[in-house]
Scaffold this motif. Structure first.
Motif, mmCIF file in Angstrom:
data_model
loop_
_atom_site.group_PDB
_atom_site.id
_atom_site.type_symbol
_atom_site.label_atom_id
_atom_site.label_comp_id
_atom_site.label_asym_id
_atom_site.label_seq_id
_atom_site.Cartn_x
_atom_site.Cartn_y
_atom_site.Cartn_z
ATOM 1 N N LEU A 127 -1.002 4.926 13.774
ATOM 2 C CA LEU A 127 0.378 5.216 13.392
ATOM 3 C C LEU A 127 0.479 6.697 13.066
ATOM 4 C CD1 LEU A 127 1.135 2.165 11.064
ATOM 5 C CD2 LEU A 127 1.357 2.354 13.538
ATOM 6 N N PRO A 128 1.422 7.416 13.694
ATOM 7 C CA PRO A 128 1.533 8.857 13.458
ATOM 8 C C PRO A 128 1.969 9.168 12.030
ATOM 9 C CG PRO A 128 2.700 8.197 15.463
ATOM 10 C CD PRO A 128 2.365 6.953 14.714
ATOM 11 N N ALA A 129 1.543 10.337 11.545
ATOM 12 C CA ALA A 129 1.979 10.784 10.220
ATOM 13 C C ALA A 129 3.474 11.087 10.232
ATOM 14 C CB ALA A 129 1.204 12.026 9.810
ATOM 15 N N HIS A 130 4.136 10.763 9.130
ATOM 16 C CA HIS A 130 5.543 11.123 8.901
ATOM 17 C C HIS A 130 6.470 10.593 9.997
ATOM 18 C CE1 HIS A 130 3.922 13.566 5.724
ATOM 19 N NE2 HIS A 130 3.253 14.294 6.582
ATOM 20 N N GLN A 131 6.145 9.443 10.518
ATOM 21 C CA GLN A 131 7.022 8.790 11.489
ATOM 22 C C GLN A 131 7.350 7.400 10.936
ATOM 23 O OE1 GLN A 131 6.163 6.937 15.688
ATOM 24 N NE2 GLN A 131 6.332 9.145 15.979
ATOM 25 N N PRO A 132 8.608 6.947 11.054
ATOM 26 C CA PRO A 132 8.983 5.685 10.404
ATOM 27 C C PRO A 132 8.147 4.493 10.863
ATOM 28 C CG PRO A 132 10.940 6.867 11.152
ATOM 29 C CD PRO A 132 9.759 7.591 11.720
ATOM 30 N N VAL A 133 7.721 3.716 9.893
ATOM 31 C CA VAL A 133 7.113 2.408 10.138
ATOM 32 C C VAL A 133 8.119 1.381 9.627
ATOM 33 C CG1 VAL A 133 5.210 0.844 9.592
ATOM 34 C CG2 VAL A 133 4.770 3.291 9.946
ATOM 35 N N VAL A 134 8.672 0.594 10.532
ATOM 36 C CA VAL A 134 9.743 -0.344 10.208
ATOM 37 C C VAL A 134 9.186 -1.761 10.237
ATOM 38 C CG1 VAL A 134 12.031 -1.182 10.864
ATOM 39 C CG2 VAL A 134 11.405 1.219 11.280
ATOM 40 N N ASP B 65 0.837 -1.199 0.000
ATOM 41 C CA ASP B 65 0.000 0.000 0.000
ATOM 42 C C ASP B 65 0.877 1.257 0.000
ATOM 43 O OD1 ASP B 65 -1.969 1.890 0.245
ATOM 44 O OD2 ASP B 65 -2.696 1.241 2.212
ATOM 45 N N PRO B 66 1.601 1.495 -1.109
ATOM 46 C CA PRO B 66 2.510 2.653 -1.138
ATOM 47 C C PRO B 66 1.784 3.993 -1.114
ATOM 48 C CG PRO B 66 2.353 1.649 -3.308
ATOM 49 C CD PRO B 66 1.639 0.722 -2.366
ATOM 50 N N ASP B 67 0.488 4.024 -1.420
ATOM 51 C CA ASP B 67 -0.242 5.288 -1.368
ATOM 52 C C ASP B 67 -0.368 5.789 0.073
ATOM 53 O OD1 ASP B 67 -0.578 5.354 -4.106
ATOM 54 O OD2 ASP B 67 -2.527 4.341 -4.043
ATOM 55 N N HIS B 68 -0.678 4.886 0.993
ATOM 56 C CA HIS B 68 -0.789 5.263 2.400
ATOM 57 C C HIS B 68 0.554 5.166 3.129
ATOM 58 C CE1 HIS B 68 -5.127 4.334 1.615
ATOM 59 N NE2 HIS B 68 -5.259 5.438 2.341
ATOM 60 N N PHE B 69 1.456 4.342 2.603
ATOM 61 C CA PHE B 69 2.749 4.126 3.258
ATOM 62 C C PHE B 69 3.881 4.367 2.262
ATOM 63 C CE2 PHE B 69 -0.294 1.716 5.725
ATOM 64 C CZ PHE B 69 0.066 2.021 7.034
ATOM 65 N N PRO B 70 4.079 5.620 1.842
ATOM 66 C CA PRO B 70 5.159 5.912 0.895
ATOM 67 C C PRO B 70 6.521 5.811 1.571
ATOM 68 C CG PRO B 70 4.123 7.943 1.619
ATOM 69 C CD PRO B 70 3.305 6.817 2.214
ATOM 70 N N ALA B 71 7.533 5.589 0.754
ATOM 71 C CA ALA B 71 8.896 5.399 1.276
ATOM 72 C C ALA B 71 9.703 6.691 1.310
ATOM 73 C CB ALA B 71 9.625 4.361 0.418
ATOM 74 N N ASP B 72 9.088 7.815 0.998
ATOM 75 C CA ASP B 72 9.788 9.104 0.950
ATOM 76 C C ASP B 72 9.852 9.713 2.354
ATOM 77 O OD1 ASP B 72 10.517 11.797 0.640
ATOM 78 O OD2 ASP B 72 9.601 11.910 -1.357
ATOM 79 N N ARG C 231 1.553 9.281 5.200
ATOM 80 C CA ARG C 231 1.287 10.695 4.890
ATOM 81 C C ARG C 231 0.390 11.355 5.934
ATOM 82 N NH1 ARG C 231 0.969 8.900 -0.741
ATOM 83 N NH2 ARG C 231 2.693 9.841 -1.907
ATOM 84 N N GLN C 232 -0.499 10.551 6.544
ATOM 85 C CA GLN C 232 -1.381 11.067 7.581
ATOM 86 C C GLN C 232 -1.554 9.987 8.641
ATOM 87 O OE1 GLN C 232 -2.870 11.166 4.161
ATOM 88 N NE2 GLN C 232 -3.036 8.937 4.395
ATOM 89 N N PRO C 233 -2.045 10.354 9.826
ATOM 90 C CA PRO C 233 -2.281 9.304 10.829
ATOM 91 C C PRO C 233 -3.192 8.219 10.254
ATOM 92 C CG PRO C 233 -2.558 11.485 11.794
ATOM 93 C CD PRO C 233 -2.429 11.688 10.310
#
Length: 365
Positions: free
Chosen positions: A265-272, A26-33, A255-257
């Motif tokens: 999951l907070p916006a703009h915080q790494p998901v590993v 799901d790269p739209d909700h979880f982009p790698a940028d 991109r968003q919570p």
């Protein structure tokens, strides 16, 4: 689960297999940028070089990702796998000959690292002296020790390689990337090569040594080392499930919570993604994924590794060359006495000491 990748650097670690599959696809909700995230991260942060934005496929999203991905896939797809067998043998035999008469060796410093490094240099058309700077810089980045200096050393070395290949191209990954219709700039070229080196030295070295450790300590393989019931490929796949060379990675930045499995999951915080945790998720059970190799060691989705067939070949050939040459090789210490290198991402031994009967040098066929 909430974690800190480094003091003051919060992230979320995913240890559920199905949750990881959902996120990775799901790269739209979880982009790698990571550019928004890293605005508030100090430059000396030890994990920053592993996570920061680079103009490459690993750290991009959308059309940028597609452009880089296509260039990388094309340059890797043109590797001659038959010729690669010969390259691995040409590198492996002198390395083995350097220690086979000693009766003892450290398989990391004397075999797995130099083999991974030298084979990759050949595939990239990289002279040894430039490759040495790359390897030193990359090791600092993975370990998070003097990572900023390692990053600078790595960048300088790769700029020199790109400059050489623009002047005198060859039949190699670097030259094919330069010639690709994506028309990559020097900066973009450097960061494509960072990705290739990052995937081609450290994880590959760890996969070789972690697999050899399994084969020397597990009775199903230890016969073996003289004709055990299971093959090198079986051992490789087991390690990729149970003890992958990259234990935690595949990072994205929502991109968003977003609510996943009852957790915000907070916006703009790494998901590993913990590949080690997800592969061993009790909710899955070995029978569900064992036979079909659906582990996450190569990742899945749009950021999955485009070089897995190349990596399989190099690692399997490296192990088979060594075991054919030294079939009575044994671990020189108890497994629990082995030391593992620190770092939040990799699963890497400090050394892998072995003993074996002193043997004459091999000859190339």
């Amino acid at each position: 689960m909430p974690i800190e990748l480094s003091p003051g650097v919060p992230a979320t670690l995913v240890i559920g297999y199905h949750t990881a599959i959902r996120i990775l696809n799901d790269p739209d909700h979880f982009p790698a940028d990571p550019r928004t995230w890293q605005q508030n991260i100090p430059g000396e942060c030890p994990v920053l070089p592993m996570l920061e934005w680079r103009p490459n496929a690993l750290r991009s999203a959308g059309n940028e990702h597609l452009r880089y991905r296509q260039a990388n896939a094309a340059s890797l797809g043109d590797i001659d796998l038959h010729a690669l067998h010969a390259i691995v043998e040409e590198v492996a035999v002198p390395l083995i000959n350097a220690f086979c008469g000693d009766g003892a060796a450290d398989l990391i410093s004397q075999y797995a690292f130099p083999l991974s490094f030298q084979v990759l240099n050949v595939m990239l058309g990289c002279p040894a002296e430039i490759g040495q700077q790359v390897a030193t810089g990359m090791a600092a980045i993975f370990e998070g020790v003097n990572a900023d200096k390692g990053n600078a050393m790595l960048t300088d070395a790769l700029f020199e390689l790109v400059t050489q290949k623009r002047s005198v191209p060859g039949d190699d990954i670097t030259s094919r990337l330069i010639a690709h219709s994506a028309a990559l700039s020097d900066e973009e070229m450097i960061h494509q090569l960072v990705t290739v080196y990052g995937a081609g030295i450290e994880p590959q070295q760890n996969l070789i040594t972690n697999t050899l450790l399994l084969m020397m300590t597990d009775d199903r393989f230890a016969g073996s080392v003289h004709g055990g019931s299971l093959s090198t490929r079986d051992a490789l796949d087991e390690v990729l499930f149970t003890d992958p060379p990259m234990a935690n990675y595949c990072v994205s930045y929502p991109r968003q919570p977003i609510l996943i499995d009852g957790v915000w999951l907070p916006a703009h915080q790494p998901v590993v993604i913990s590949m080690a945790g997800c592969n061993n998720d009790p909710a899955i059970g070995v029978s569900e994924f064992g036979p079909n190799r659906s582990h996450l060691a190569w990742s899945v989705g749009p950021h999955s590794c485009p070089a897995r067939s190349v990596a399989y070949l190099i690692v399997q050939d490296a192990i088979d060359q060594l075991l054919d040459a030294l079939p009575e090789m044994r671990l020189a210490t108890e497994p629990e006495q082995l030391s593992w290198r620190p770092g939040p991402f990799h699963r890497a031994l400090v050394s892998l000491p072995v003993t074996f009967p002193e043997s004459p040098p091999l000859t190339m066929l």
